[in-house]
Design an enzyme around this catalytic site. Structure first.
Site, PDB file in Angstrom:
ATOM      1  N   LYS A  91     -31.061   5.309   4.282  1.00  0.00           N
ATOM      2  CA  LYS A  91     -29.631   5.405   4.014  1.00  0.00           C
ATOM      3  C   LYS A  91     -28.998   4.027   4.201  1.00  0.00           C
ATOM      4  CE  LYS A  91     -29.094   9.964   3.467  1.00  0.00           C
ATOM      5  NZ  LYS A  91     -28.422  10.600   2.315  1.00  0.00           N
ATOM      6  N   LYS A 132     -29.196  19.749  -5.248  1.00  0.00           N
ATOM      7  CA  LYS A 132     -29.017  20.325  -3.916  1.00  0.00           C
ATOM      8  C   LYS A 132     -28.683  21.812  -4.071  1.00  0.00           C
ATOM      9  CE  LYS A 132     -29.327  16.330  -1.722  1.00  0.00           C
ATOM     10  NZ  LYS A 132     -28.137  15.676  -1.131  1.00  0.00           N
TER      11      LYS A 132
END
Length: 336
Positions: free
Chosen positions: A153, A250
């Protein structure tokens, strides 16, 4: 059919930070659907970015609970249509849909991947996510969890320097997720430097609605670009095909396995690489994702690995990334 709703607060092993938020706990809704002596389990996590809480999902479901419990369940797809017509949010839909698929598989006595006509002999390995932190902490997390693929990230002022330092500690594949924090110019400039450092692809570097910037990036970046925040529901897939090299689906965002299966098919028809990601779910949600593995190019299903303590049994992920599928049918979930 009977519904059980449970709220759980999942404690994370480490503070998890991305470009826009940090947290140490993850609230999640677990749905149980009971029918003919079998129970199917589903899950959806809360999410401040999408203004979803466990309480809001529970309120949605409880408002139509009597109608759901009176429903003559036959298969998950028609049940999903029924629930969607009741106006449930995609997050609440996901929890219900995952439970319905698990229940359906258990009633049929087969795992979902088999009911879908796929086999588990070949599948992509999941990455393990390293959240934003001081670089020494990020290194420490990698050392704590040796893994063949890491998702890193980013969204700081020193992103390339961070990756350069991490590379000195592992030969693993890197995937970069900037969570909308970069500009088109930054992405194009960073891409060749990151490619030299063993990065496989970039996930959602630009803001979700910066379509002009993403069209520029997809034509000029030396690394593939995967959509996440820009690919929420089924209608987004076709638009993403003109601006990305792949999509990250997702389940919570799109409304469960039912629409995800259609998004996978559509993505492949359009020549996109297809990935499914997680939202720090327990093994309930991760086991549902695992059923899709034979259909995917990439997967991010490390949610349960990021927890201090799990709340369920189902799919198991070993240290080399190999998946041990449960013997139980459906998605193979039982609560601990």
């Amino acid at each position: 059919m009977q519904i059980q709703l449970q709220k759980h607060t999942l404690a994370l092993r480490h503070t998890f930070s991305i470009s826009r938020e940090s947290h140490d706990f993850q609230d999640t809704l677990i749905v149980g659907l009971n029918l003919n002596g079998h129970t199917g389990f589903g899950e959806a996590t809360s999410n401040p970015y999408y203004k979803i809480t466990v309480e809001s999902m529970m309120s949605e479901i409880e408002a139509v609970q009597k109608e759901i419990e009176a429903y003559d369940f036959s298969d998950p797809v028609t049940f999903h249509d029924f629930l969607k017509a009741k106006g449930l949010s995609n997050f609440a839909l996901c929890a219900m849909d995952l439970a319905a698929h698990d229940l359906y598989g258990k009633l049929k006595g087969k795992p979902l991947y088999e009911l879908w006509g796929t086999q588990k002999d070949r599948y992509p390995l999941t990455n393990y996510t390293i959240g934003i932190a001081p670089v020494d902490e990020m290194v420490s997390k990698m050392i704590e969890m040796p893994w063949p693929i890491y998702k890193i990230k980013l969204g700081t002022e020193d992103d390339v320097a961070i990756v350069r330092e991490l590379r000195t500690h592992t030969d693993a594949i890197f995937r970069i997720d900037a969570n909308c924090a970069w500009t088109a110019e930054e992405t194009i400039q960073n891409a060749p430097l990151l490619k030299e450092l063993g990065v496989e692809f970039l996930e959602q570097p630009l803001k979700a609605d910066d379509w002009e910037g993403m069209e520029k990036v997809v034509h000029q970046s030396v690394l593939p670009i995967i959509a996440d925040e820009s690919c929420i529901v089924e209608a987004d897939v076709e638009k993403c095909a003109m601006h990305f090299n792949g999509i990250n689906i997702k389940l919570t965002k799109c409304g469960g396995l039912t629409p995800a299966l259609r998004m996978i098919r559509k993505g492949k028809e359009l020549g996109l690489k297809v990935m499914v990601g997680c939202m720090t779910e327990s093994t309930v949600g991760i086991s549902a994702i695992a059923q899709l593995l034979p259909q995917l190019d990439y997967v991010d299903m490390d949610g349960a690995l990021l927890l201090k303590k799990d709340i369920a049994k189902g799919v198991e992920i070993q240290e080399n990334g190999k998946v041990i599928f449960p013997e139980l049918a459906g998605s193979g979930v039982t609560l601990i």
